[in-house]
Design an enzyme around this catalytic site. Structure first.
Site, mmCIF file in Angstrom:
data_model
loop_
_atom_site.group_PDB
_atom_site.id
_atom_site.type_symbol
_atom_site.label_atom_id
_atom_site.label_comp_id
_atom_site.label_asym_id
_atom_site.label_seq_id
_atom_site.Cartn_x
_atom_site.Cartn_y
_atom_site.Cartn_z
ATOM 1 N N LYS A 155 44.560 31.964 37.999
ATOM 2 C CA LYS A 155 43.420 32.610 38.350
ATOM 3 C C LYS A 155 43.167 32.543 39.842
ATOM 4 C CE LYS A 155 38.677 32.983 36.721
ATOM 5 N NZ LYS A 155 38.794 34.310 36.220
ATOM 6 N N GLU A 188 45.547 43.049 29.240
ATOM 7 C CA GLU A 188 44.232 42.572 29.117
ATOM 8 C C GLU A 188 43.281 43.445 30.009
ATOM 9 O OE1 GLU A 188 44.267 38.684 31.045
ATOM 10 O OE2 GLU A 188 45.427 39.642 32.891
#
Length: 292
Positions: A155, A188
Protein backbone atom coordinates in the site's frame (compact mmCIF):
# COMPACT_ATOMS: atom_id res chain seq x y z
CA UNK A 1 -17.67 15.92 19.74
CA UNK A 2 -16.45 19.52 19.77
CA UNK A 3 -14.12 20.34 16.89
CA UNK A 4 -11.19 22.78 17.13
CA UNK A 5 -11.13 25.94 15.02
CA UNK A 6 -8.16 24.54 13.07
CA UNK A 7 -7.60 20.87 12.31
CA UNK A 8 -4.77 19.40 14.35
CA UNK A 9 -2.37 17.12 12.49
CA UNK A 10 0.58 15.01 13.61
CA UNK A 11 4.00 15.51 12.05
CA UNK A 12 7.06 13.68 13.36
CA UNK A 13 6.25 13.84 17.05
CA UNK A 14 4.32 17.11 17.14
CA UNK A 15 0.60 17.92 17.15
CA UNK A 16 0.24 21.16 15.20
CA UNK A 17 -2.47 23.21 13.41
CA UNK A 18 -2.67 22.06 9.80
CA UNK A 19 -1.43 25.40 8.44
CA UNK A 20 1.76 25.01 10.48
CA UNK A 21 2.50 21.43 9.39
CA UNK A 22 5.72 21.09 7.35
CA UNK A 23 7.66 18.27 5.69
CA UNK A 24 11.02 18.79 3.94
CA UNK A 25 11.12 19.15 0.16
CA UNK A 26 13.84 16.48 0.30
CA UNK A 27 11.55 13.92 1.94
CA UNK A 28 11.52 10.77 -0.21
CA UNK A 29 7.75 10.52 0.07
CA UNK A 30 7.53 13.82 -1.79
CA UNK A 31 10.34 13.16 -4.29
CA UNK A 32 10.05 9.41 -4.94
CA UNK A 33 6.63 8.31 -3.65
CA UNK A 34 8.82 6.26 -1.30
CA UNK A 35 6.12 5.95 1.31
CA UNK A 36 3.30 3.75 2.56
CA UNK A 37 -0.05 4.69 4.00
CA UNK A 38 -3.18 3.45 5.72
CA UNK A 39 -6.67 4.87 6.22
CA UNK A 40 -8.64 3.85 9.29
CA UNK A 41 -12.33 4.64 9.62
CA UNK A 42 -13.83 6.18 12.75
CA UNK A 43 -17.38 5.41 13.84
CA UNK A 44 -18.85 6.72 17.09
CA UNK A 45 -15.44 8.22 17.86
CA UNK A 46 -13.75 4.81 17.79
CA UNK A 47 -11.29 3.19 15.36
CA UNK A 48 -12.50 0.44 13.02
CA UNK A 49 -10.18 -2.58 12.58
CA UNK A 50 -7.04 -0.76 13.71
CA UNK A 51 -5.04 -4.00 14.33
CA UNK A 52 -5.62 -5.06 10.71
CA UNK A 53 -4.42 -1.73 9.36
CA UNK A 54 -1.38 -1.78 11.64
CA UNK A 55 -0.48 -5.30 10.50
CA UNK A 56 -0.77 -4.39 6.82
CA UNK A 57 1.31 -1.25 7.41
CA UNK A 58 4.07 -3.37 8.95
CA UNK A 59 3.91 -5.78 6.00
CA UNK A 60 4.10 -2.96 3.43
CA UNK A 61 7.14 -1.50 5.17
CA UNK A 62 8.84 -4.88 5.38
CA UNK A 63 8.30 -5.48 1.66
CA UNK A 64 10.07 -2.18 0.96
CA UNK A 65 12.89 -2.72 3.49
CA UNK A 66 11.62 0.33 5.35
CA UNK A 67 12.06 0.64 9.11
CA UNK A 68 9.20 2.00 11.17
CA UNK A 69 10.02 5.04 13.31
CA UNK A 70 7.03 4.28 15.58
CA UNK A 71 5.59 1.23 17.32
CA UNK A 72 2.05 -0.06 16.88
CA UNK A 73 1.21 1.10 20.41
CA UNK A 74 2.50 4.59 19.62
CA UNK A 75 0.46 4.70 16.41
CA UNK A 76 -2.69 3.68 18.27
CA UNK A 77 -2.11 6.44 20.83
CA UNK A 78 -1.57 9.01 18.06
CA UNK A 79 -4.74 7.91 16.25
CA UNK A 80 -6.79 8.22 19.43
CA UNK A 81 -5.27 11.59 20.30
CA UNK A 82 -6.05 13.01 16.85
CA UNK A 83 -9.63 11.71 16.98
CA UNK A 84 -10.08 13.37 20.38
CA UNK A 85 -8.37 16.66 19.50
CA UNK A 86 -10.36 17.04 16.28
CA UNK A 87 -13.68 15.88 17.72
CA UNK A 88 -14.18 13.17 15.10
CA UNK A 89 -17.36 11.15 15.52
CA UNK A 90 -17.51 9.71 12.00
CA UNK A 91 -14.61 10.06 9.64
CA UNK A 92 -11.13 8.86 8.74
CA UNK A 93 -7.58 8.91 10.05
CA UNK A 94 -4.93 9.04 7.31
CA UNK A 95 -1.44 7.77 8.19
CA UNK A 96 1.66 8.06 6.00
CA UNK A 97 5.21 6.88 6.71
CA UNK A 98 8.04 7.78 4.33
CA UNK A 99 11.68 6.72 4.17
CA UNK A 100 12.50 10.19 5.43
CA UNK A 101 14.65 13.16 4.50
CA UNK A 102 18.25 12.29 3.54
CA UNK A 103 19.06 15.98 2.92
CA UNK A 104 19.24 15.76 -0.86
CA UNK A 105 17.76 13.83 -3.79
CA UNK A 106 19.25 10.41 -4.51
CA UNK A 107 17.80 7.22 -5.98
CA UNK A 108 19.68 5.08 -3.46
CA UNK A 109 17.96 4.43 -0.14
CA UNK A 110 19.46 6.41 2.75
CA UNK A 111 21.05 4.60 5.69
CA UNK A 112 18.17 3.99 8.16
CA UNK A 113 20.65 4.36 11.03
CA UNK A 114 21.20 7.94 9.89
CA UNK A 115 17.84 8.91 8.38
CA UNK A 116 14.65 8.34 10.33
CA UNK A 117 11.36 7.97 8.49
CA UNK A 118 8.75 10.72 8.45
CA UNK A 119 5.38 10.09 10.10
CA UNK A 120 2.32 12.18 9.22
CA UNK A 121 -1.29 11.68 10.32
CA UNK A 122 -4.42 13.74 9.87
CA UNK A 123 -8.16 13.30 10.30
CA UNK A 124 -11.06 13.87 7.93
CA UNK A 125 -14.51 14.46 9.37
CA UNK A 126 -17.18 12.54 7.41
CA UNK A 127 -20.59 12.93 9.07
CA UNK A 128 -22.99 10.28 7.79
CA UNK A 129 -20.18 7.93 6.74
CA UNK A 130 -22.07 4.85 7.87
CA UNK A 131 -25.44 6.05 6.55
CA UNK A 132 -24.21 6.86 3.06
CA UNK A 133 -26.86 7.73 0.43
CA UNK A 134 -24.63 6.02 -2.16
CA UNK A 135 -25.04 2.70 -0.34
CA UNK A 136 -28.81 2.96 -0.74
CA UNK A 137 -28.67 3.83 -4.45
CA UNK A 138 -25.52 1.93 -5.48
CA UNK A 139 -22.66 3.22 -7.61
CA UNK A 140 -21.82 2.98 -11.30
CA UNK A 141 -18.42 1.94 -12.64
CA UNK A 142 -16.52 1.58 -15.91
CA UNK A 143 -13.74 -0.83 -16.85
CA UNK A 144 -10.29 0.57 -17.68
CA UNK A 145 -6.95 -1.14 -18.48
CA UNK A 146 -4.76 -1.93 -15.47
CA UNK A 147 -1.32 -0.44 -16.18
CA UNK A 148 -0.08 -0.14 -12.58
CA UNK A 149 3.18 -1.59 -11.28
CA UNK A 150 3.29 -5.27 -10.31
CA UNK A 151 3.26 -4.93 -6.50
CA UNK A 152 -0.26 -3.75 -5.85
CA UNK A 153 -0.26 -5.67 -2.57
CA UNK A 154 2.05 -3.02 -1.07
CA UNK A 155 0.00 0.00 0.00
CA UNK A 156 2.26 2.75 -1.32
CA UNK A 157 1.38 6.37 -2.06
CA UNK A 158 1.93 5.76 -5.79
CA UNK A 159 -1.66 6.68 -6.61
CA UNK A 160 -1.36 8.60 -9.87
CA UNK A 161 -3.01 6.00 -12.09
CA UNK A 162 -5.82 5.27 -9.60
CA UNK A 163 -6.39 9.04 -9.51
CA UNK A 164 -6.49 9.08 -13.32
CA UNK A 165 -8.98 6.21 -13.16
CA UNK A 166 -11.21 8.24 -10.86
CA UNK A 167 -11.07 11.10 -13.35
CA UNK A 168 -11.86 8.78 -16.28
CA UNK A 169 -14.93 7.65 -14.36
CA UNK A 170 -15.92 11.23 -13.58
CA UNK A 171 -15.55 12.20 -17.26
CA UNK A 172 -17.78 9.23 -18.17
CA UNK A 173 -20.42 10.43 -15.71
CA UNK A 174 -20.04 7.51 -13.29
CA UNK A 175 -18.65 6.98 -9.81
CA UNK A 176 -15.57 4.78 -10.16
CA UNK A 177 -13.55 2.44 -12.35
CA UNK A 178 -12.54 -1.22 -12.17
CA UNK A 179 -9.10 -2.16 -13.45
CA UNK A 180 -8.97 -4.98 -15.99
CA UNK A 181 -6.17 -7.09 -17.43
CA UNK A 182 -5.96 -9.11 -20.65
CA UNK A 183 -9.26 -10.78 -21.50
CA UNK A 184 -11.22 -8.35 -19.38
CA UNK A 185 -10.22 -9.99 -16.10
CA UNK A 186 -10.95 -7.66 -13.20
CA UNK A 187 -8.22 -6.96 -10.67
CA UNK A 188 -9.85 -4.40 -8.35
CA UNK A 189 -11.33 -0.91 -8.17
CA UNK A 190 -9.30 2.29 -8.07
CA UNK A 191 -9.43 2.32 -4.26
CA UNK A 192 -11.34 -0.83 -3.33
CA UNK A 193 -11.67 -4.57 -3.79
CA UNK A 194 -14.25 -5.83 -6.34
CA UNK A 195 -16.86 -8.59 -6.03
CA UNK A 196 -19.77 -10.13 -7.89
CA UNK A 197 -22.58 -12.43 -6.80
CA UNK A 198 -23.34 -15.19 -9.28
CA UNK A 199 -25.53 -18.25 -8.68
CA UNK A 200 -25.79 -17.04 -5.09
CA UNK A 201 -22.00 -17.23 -4.58
CA UNK A 202 -19.79 -14.31 -3.67
CA UNK A 203 -16.86 -14.18 -6.12
CA UNK A 204 -13.74 -12.07 -5.61
CA UNK A 205 -10.18 -12.28 -6.86
CA UNK A 206 -7.81 -14.30 -4.71
CA UNK A 207 -4.97 -12.62 -2.82
CA UNK A 208 -1.70 -12.15 -4.70
CA UNK A 209 0.64 -9.34 -5.68
CA UNK A 210 -2.01 -8.30 -8.23
CA UNK A 211 -4.41 -6.76 -5.70
CA UNK A 212 -4.36 -4.94 -2.40
CA UNK A 213 -4.93 -7.24 0.55
CA UNK A 214 -7.92 -5.29 1.79
CA UNK A 215 -8.52 -5.14 5.54
CA UNK A 216 -12.23 -4.61 4.95
CA UNK A 217 -12.09 -7.44 2.40
CA UNK A 218 -10.76 -9.86 5.00
CA UNK A 219 -13.42 -8.88 7.53
CA UNK A 220 -16.29 -9.02 5.03
CA UNK A 221 -15.30 -12.46 3.75
CA UNK A 222 -15.02 -13.74 7.32
CA UNK A 223 -18.47 -12.37 8.16
CA UNK A 224 -19.91 -13.82 4.93
CA UNK A 225 -18.64 -17.30 5.74
CA UNK A 226 -19.90 -17.02 9.32
CA UNK A 227 -23.32 -16.14 7.85
CA UNK A 228 -23.17 -19.36 5.77
CA UNK A 229 -22.66 -17.50 2.50
CA UNK A 230 -20.58 -19.28 -0.15
CA UNK A 231 -17.36 -17.49 -1.12
CA UNK A 232 -15.26 -18.23 -4.22
CA UNK A 233 -11.85 -16.58 -4.46
CA UNK A 234 -10.96 -16.59 -8.16
CA UNK A 235 -10.62 -14.21 -11.10
CA UNK A 236 -13.75 -13.03 -12.91
CA UNK A 237 -14.20 -10.99 -16.08
CA UNK A 238 -16.03 -7.76 -16.74
CA UNK A 239 -18.49 -9.67 -18.94
CA UNK A 240 -19.17 -12.12 -16.10
CA UNK A 241 -19.72 -9.16 -13.80
CA UNK A 242 -22.23 -7.58 -16.19
CA UNK A 243 -24.23 -10.84 -16.18
CA UNK A 244 -24.04 -11.26 -12.40
CA UNK A 245 -26.91 -11.03 -9.92
CA UNK A 246 -25.07 -8.39 -7.88
CA UNK A 247 -21.77 -6.56 -7.70
CA UNK A 248 -20.14 -4.57 -4.93
CA UNK A 249 -16.87 -3.18 -3.62
CA UNK A 250 -15.31 -2.96 -0.17
CA UNK A 251 -12.89 -0.47 1.37
CA UNK A 252 -12.12 1.12 4.72
CA UNK A 253 -14.09 4.25 3.88
CA UNK A 254 -16.93 2.78 1.77
CA UNK A 255 -17.38 -0.39 3.90
CA UNK A 256 -19.58 -2.50 1.55
CA UNK A 257 -20.81 -0.48 -1.44
CA UNK A 258 -23.22 -1.96 -4.03
CA UNK A 259 -22.38 -1.56 -7.72
CA UNK A 260 -25.51 -1.28 -9.88
CA UNK A 261 -24.03 -0.54 -13.32
CA UNK A 262 -20.87 -1.51 -15.22
CA UNK A 263 -20.04 0.13 -18.56
CA UNK A 264 -23.68 1.20 -18.90
CA UNK A 265 -25.09 -2.29 -18.24
CA UNK A 266 -27.41 -2.63 -15.25
CA UNK A 267 -26.39 -5.30 -12.76
CA UNK A 268 -29.25 -7.53 -11.67
CA UNK A 269 -32.27 -5.33 -11.00
CA UNK A 270 -30.19 -2.16 -11.26
CA UNK A 271 -30.63 -1.64 -7.52
CA UNK A 272 -28.51 -2.75 -4.50
CA UNK A 273 -29.05 -6.47 -4.01
CA UNK A 274 -29.76 -8.46 -0.85
CA UNK A 275 -26.27 -9.92 -0.44
CA UNK A 276 -24.41 -6.61 -0.54
CA UNK A 277 -27.06 -4.94 1.60
CA UNK A 278 -26.88 -7.66 4.26
CA UNK A 279 -23.07 -7.73 4.24
CA UNK A 280 -22.97 -3.98 4.81
CA UNK A 281 -25.33 -4.34 7.77
CA UNK A 282 -23.26 -7.17 9.27
CA UNK A 283 -19.97 -5.38 8.70
CA UNK A 284 -21.11 -2.15 10.36
CA UNK A 285 -22.67 -4.01 13.28
CA UNK A 286 -19.65 -6.24 13.94
CA UNK A 287 -17.08 -3.49 13.33
CA UNK A 288 -18.79 -1.12 15.75
CA UNK A 289 -18.83 -3.88 18.36
CA UNK A 290 -15.07 -4.46 18.01
CA UNK A 291 -14.03 -0.81 17.51
CA UNK A 292 -11.21 0.58 19.63
Amino acid sequence: MNRPASRIVYVNGDYVPEDEAKVSVFDRGFLMADAVYEVTSVLDGRLIDFPGHAARLARSMAELDMESPVTEAELLAIHRELVARNGIDEGLVYLQITRGNPGDRDFAFPDPARVKGSVVLFTQSKPGLADSPAAKAGIKVIGIPDIRWGRRDIKTVQLLYPSMGKMMAKKAGVDDAWFTEEGGVVTEGTSNNAYIVTDGRIVTRQLSADILHGITRAAVLRFAREAQMVVEERPFTLDEAKAAEEAFVTSASAFVMPVVEIDGAAIGTGRPGPVATRLREIYLEESRRAAM
